[in-house]
Design a protein around this motif. Sequence first.
Motif, mmCIF file in Angstrom:
data_model
loop_
_atom_site.group_PDB
_atom_site.id
_atom_site.type_symbol
_atom_site.label_atom_id
_atom_site.label_comp_id
_atom_site.label_asym_id
_atom_site.label_seq_id
_atom_site.Cartn_x
_atom_site.Cartn_y
_atom_site.Cartn_z
ATOM 1 N N MET A 1 0.845 -1.171 0.000
ATOM 2 C CA MET A 1 0.000 0.000 0.000
ATOM 3 C C MET A 1 0.892 1.236 0.000
ATOM 4 N N ALA A 2 0.600 2.131 -0.889
ATOM 5 C CA ALA A 2 1.396 3.351 -1.014
ATOM 6 C C ALA A 2 0.867 4.420 -0.063
ATOM 7 N N LEU A 3 1.777 5.227 0.425
ATOM 8 C CA LEU A 3 1.382 6.361 1.262
ATOM 9 C C LEU A 3 0.705 7.410 0.399
ATOM 10 N N PRO A 4 -0.231 8.166 0.998
ATOM 11 C CA PRO A 4 -0.875 9.217 0.200
ATOM 12 C C PRO A 4 0.139 10.303 -0.157
ATOM 13 N N GLN A 5 -0.014 10.833 -1.336
ATOM 14 C CA GLN A 5 0.867 11.902 -1.790
ATOM 15 C C GLN A 5 0.173 13.237 -1.538
ATOM 16 N N LEU A 6 0.669 13.976 -0.573
ATOM 17 C CA LEU A 6 0.094 15.286 -0.289
ATOM 18 C C LEU A 6 0.667 16.290 -1.271
ATOM 19 N N SER A 7 -0.219 16.954 -1.954
ATOM 20 C CA SER A 7 0.216 17.937 -2.934
ATOM 21 C C SER A 7 -0.781 19.094 -2.953
ATOM 22 N N PRO A 8 -0.350 20.237 -3.460
ATOM 23 C CA PRO A 8 -1.232 21.407 -3.499
ATOM 24 C C PRO A 8 -2.482 21.215 -4.350
ATOM 25 N N ASP A 9 -2.471 20.242 -5.266
ATOM 26 C CA ASP A 9 -3.627 20.073 -6.147
ATOM 27 C C ASP A 9 -4.717 19.152 -5.583
ATOM 28 N N LEU A 10 -4.581 18.694 -4.318
ATOM 29 C CA LEU A 10 -5.635 17.883 -3.702
ATOM 30 C C LEU A 10 -6.843 18.760 -3.396
ATOM 31 N N ASN A 11 -8.037 18.227 -3.617
ATOM 32 C CA ASN A 11 -9.233 19.014 -3.310
ATOM 33 C C ASN A 11 -9.556 18.900 -1.812
ATOM 34 N N ASP A 12 -10.484 19.721 -1.365
ATOM 35 C CA ASP A 12 -10.812 19.783 0.058
ATOM 36 C C ASP A 12 -11.322 18.454 0.597
ATOM 37 N N ASP A 13 -12.114 17.735 -0.178
ATOM 38 C CA ASP A 13 -12.627 16.437 0.262
ATOM 39 C C ASP A 13 -11.500 15.441 0.497
ATOM 40 N N GLU A 14 -10.538 15.418 -0.401
ATOM 41 C CA GLU A 14 -9.392 14.511 -0.257
ATOM 42 C C GLU A 14 -8.552 14.889 0.969
ATOM 43 N N LEU A 15 -8.341 16.185 1.158
ATOM 44 C CA LEU A 15 -7.578 16.638 2.329
ATOM 45 C C LEU A 15 -8.313 16.306 3.625
ATOM 46 N N ASP A 16 -9.631 16.467 3.642
ATOM 47 C CA ASP A 16 -10.427 16.132 4.828
ATOM 48 C C ASP A 16 -10.355 14.643 5.128
#
Length: 111
Positions: free
Chosen positions: A1-16
């Motif tokens: 399982m890969a770790l999530p890639q945090l990036s500036p282009d993630l939307n609010d739902d994904e960040l939440d």
Amino acid sequence: MALPQLSPDLNDDELDRIADKAATASNFLKAISHEGRLMILCHLVTGEKSVTELEELLAARQAAVSQQLSRLRLEGLVIPRREGKTIYYRLADDRPRKMLECVYELFCQDD
């Protein structure tokens, strides 16, 4: 399982969603961060144990064992079962076992 890639282009739902998962993981790690709770989980990996059995295995007072079991129960890591006056505990799911395997690999194996 890969770790999530945090990036500036993630939307609010994904960040939440990632923040919610981080909060859940943080609570889990807090619950197992106590030596007594960690040892209780180690003993429960081998199967259900009564509070009295855990007291003997840990060489600890009933009040101390019950306090730690209460925290583990609150976090959903153990499940109690009453049989007469005796209360037994078992692991609620496979998360503690997986975590203990990881801890063993990181800290208990020889180099």
